[in-house]
Write a protein that holds these residues in place. Structure first.
Motif, short mmCIF file in Angstrom:
data_model
loop_
_atom_site.label_atom_id
_atom_site.label_comp_id
_atom_site.label_asym_id
_atom_site.label_seq_id
_atom_site.Cartn_x
_atom_site.Cartn_y
_atom_site.Cartn_z
N VAL A 19 -8.14 -5.85 5.71
CA VAL A 19 -9.39 -4.69 5.09
C VAL A 19 -8.47 -3.30 4.50
O VAL A 19 -9.57 -3.06 3.63
CB VAL A 19 -10.05 -4.17 6.33
CG1 VAL A 19 -11.13 -2.79 6.31
CG2 VAL A 19 -10.10 -5.56 7.19
N LEU A 20 -7.56 -2.85 4.88
CA LEU A 20 -7.35 -1.68 3.52
C LEU A 20 -6.59 -2.24 2.61
O LEU A 20 -7.34 -1.72 1.47
CB LEU A 20 -5.78 -1.50 4.68
CG LEU A 20 -5.14 -0.40 4.02
CD1 LEU A 20 -5.57 1.14 3.75
CD2 LEU A 20 -3.61 -0.35 4.50
N LEU A 21 -6.06 -3.74 2.41
CA LEU A 21 -5.89 -3.76 0.71
C LEU A 21 -7.39 -4.03 0.15
O LEU A 21 -8.27 -3.39 -1.30
CB LEU A 21 -5.40 -5.73 1.15
CG LEU A 21 -4.89 -6.29 -0.12
CD1 LEU A 21 -4.35 -4.69 -0.92
CD2 LEU A 21 -4.00 -7.16 -0.45
N PHE A 28 -11.18 -1.61 -3.89
CA PHE A 28 -13.00 -0.67 -3.97
C PHE A 28 -12.36 0.43 -4.08
O PHE A 28 -13.47 1.50 -5.67
CB PHE A 28 -13.38 -1.04 -2.65
CG PHE A 28 -14.32 0.14 -2.15
CD1 PHE A 28 -15.96 -0.79 -3.23
CD2 PHE A 28 -14.60 0.95 -1.96
CE1 PHE A 28 -17.39 0.21 -2.92
CE2 PHE A 28 -15.84 1.87 -2.27
CZ PHE A 28 -17.27 1.17 -2.36
N ALA A 29 -11.80 1.20 -3.94
CA ALA A 29 -11.32 2.66 -4.26
C ALA A 29 -11.21 2.51 -5.39
O ALA A 29 -11.22 3.21 -6.35
CB ALA A 29 -10.22 3.15 -3.41
N VAL A 66 -9.63 5.00 3.04
CA VAL A 66 -8.75 4.55 3.38
C VAL A 66 -7.62 4.68 4.19
O VAL A 66 -6.77 3.78 4.53
CB VAL A 66 -8.49 4.64 1.21
CG1 VAL A 66 -6.69 4.02 1.58
CG2 VAL A 66 -9.30 3.71 0.46
N VAL A 67 -7.63 5.92 4.39
CA VAL A 67 -6.28 7.12 5.17
C VAL A 67 -6.71 6.19 6.66
O VAL A 67 -6.00 6.33 7.31
CB VAL A 67 -6.40 8.11 5.29
CG1 VAL A 67 -5.49 9.34 6.41
CG2 VAL A 67 -5.77 9.07 3.51
N GLY A 68 -8.07 6.19 7.31
CA GLY A 68 -8.41 5.93 8.29
C GLY A 68 -7.84 4.96 8.27
O GLY A 68 -7.85 4.17 9.64
N LEU A 69 -8.33 3.60 7.43
CA LEU A 69 -7.72 2.09 7.61
C LEU A 69 -6.49 1.92 7.73
O LEU A 69 -5.93 1.29 8.52
CB LEU A 69 -8.46 1.31 6.69
CG LEU A 69 -9.92 0.90 6.82
CD1 LEU A 69 -10.39 0.65 5.05
CD2 LEU A 69 -10.34 0.38 7.73
N ALA A 71 1.06 -2.99 1.81
CA ALA A 71 2.39 -2.03 2.15
C ALA A 71 2.51 -1.56 0.06
O ALA A 71 2.79 -0.82 -0.25
CB ALA A 71 2.79 -2.68 1.93
N PHE A 72 2.09 -2.56 -1.08
CA PHE A 72 2.37 -2.61 -1.85
C PHE A 72 2.14 -1.69 -2.83
O PHE A 72 2.47 -0.39 -3.27
CB PHE A 72 2.40 -3.43 -2.69
CG PHE A 72 2.90 -4.00 -3.98
CD1 PHE A 72 4.67 -3.65 -4.19
CD2 PHE A 72 2.29 -4.11 -5.63
CE1 PHE A 72 4.80 -3.66 -5.97
CE2 PHE A 72 3.20 -3.52 -6.67
CZ PHE A 72 4.08 -3.75 -7.49
N THR A 73 0.52 -2.23 -2.41
CA THR A 73 -0.50 -1.01 -2.86
C THR A 73 -0.23 0.30 -2.49
O THR A 73 -0.87 1.94 -3.25
CB THR A 73 -2.29 -1.61 -2.69
OG1 THR A 73 -2.20 -1.50 -1.68
CG2 THR A 73 -2.41 -2.75 -3.74
N VAL A 74 0.31 0.26 -1.14
CA VAL A 74 0.31 1.72 -0.65
C VAL A 74 1.27 2.34 -1.12
O VAL A 74 1.83 3.68 -1.20
CB VAL A 74 0.12 1.95 0.81
CG1 VAL A 74 1.26 3.09 1.26
CG2 VAL A 74 -0.63 1.67 1.70
#
Length: 238
Positions: A14-16, A21-22, A46-49, A127-130
């Motif tokens: 869901v985070l990915l 989407f962002a 995104v932060v919440g997820l 993790a990569f996108t974060v």
């Protein structure tokens, strides 16, 4: 109910999706005050997820909340006043360590066991996108502390956050396609760190997952070979 269970069991996925989407929504929303407000809401989501996803990892949830709480507040402030230097700087000082800590938790999650689950595959991408998100905020802080750190197609000067995110993704993936370039030495040193981080991520995290997946597929063959070997020995004794 099955879809809700799938979402609940795969917070990294869901985070990915939320991050993708962002990325796709920023170009449509960042040209007006209302759009910046929507961007802020999306970023808060995104932060919440990310906070939700890290609860399934070995990382400390209270540490993520300690960094993510102020990050949420400054997400709203930055959306309202994107040109105020101190707000951008403080926002980056909370967002960058928050995203790096989230990525640390996800990487620990990936190294936690010797099997590859579906959520771990999602966590690999998340993790990569974060990490890319974290370095974008590092660059945002750098251009406040050292004005003119980056130059774009329109010359040097303050670059928008989305342009810094674009630079971060192109640096982390080593494709080198960004028209945003570091100009000052401090900015270049930060870009070098992200280049090293991208190489190590592929060498350590992705390579480990590939190896575990290969071992998993090899195990049934090994068992099958062992069974045939035992049968062959029994036949020879007969």
């Amino acid at each position: 109910m099955s879809r809700l269970a799938t979402i609940r069991d795969h917070p990294s996925g869901v985070l990915l999706v939320a991050q993708f989407f962002a990325v796709l929504s920023y170009p449509f929303l960042d040209d007006s005050a209302v759009g910046r407000g929507v961007v802020g809401v999306v970023q808060m989501g995104v932060v919440g997820l990310a906070l939700w996803a890290v609860r399934r990892t070995p990382a400390l949830s209270w540490m993520a909340v300690l960094l993510g709480g102020p990050a949420l507040v400054f997400t709203v402030l930055e959306a309202a006043q994107p040109s105020t230097g101190w707000i951008v700087l403080v926002s980056a000082l909370f967002h960058a360590p928050f995203y790096f800590y989230i990525s640390y938790g996800m990487i620990r999650y990936l190294f936690h066991d010797d099997s590859v689950t579906r959520d771990e595959l999602f966590a690999t991408g998340a993790a990569f996108t974060v990490v890319a998100w974290g370095f974008a905020y590092v660059y945002a802080a750098a251009q406040v502390v050292w004005p003119g750190s980056f130059a774009g197609s329109e010359g040097s000067g303050e670059q928008a956050w989305f342009e810094l995110l674009y630079l971060s993704f192109t640096t982390l993936t080593s494709v080198g396609l960004s028209d945003i370039v570091p100009v000052l030495d401090h900015a270049r040193s930060l870009v070098m760190l992200e280049q090293v981080a991208g190489v190590f991520y592929v060498a350590l995290v992705v390579a480990r997952l590939v190896g575990l997946n290969a071992i998993r597929h090899a195990r049934p063959n090994d068992g099958h070979d062992g069974h045939d070997g035992g049968a062959a020995q029994a036949t020879s004794k007969m």
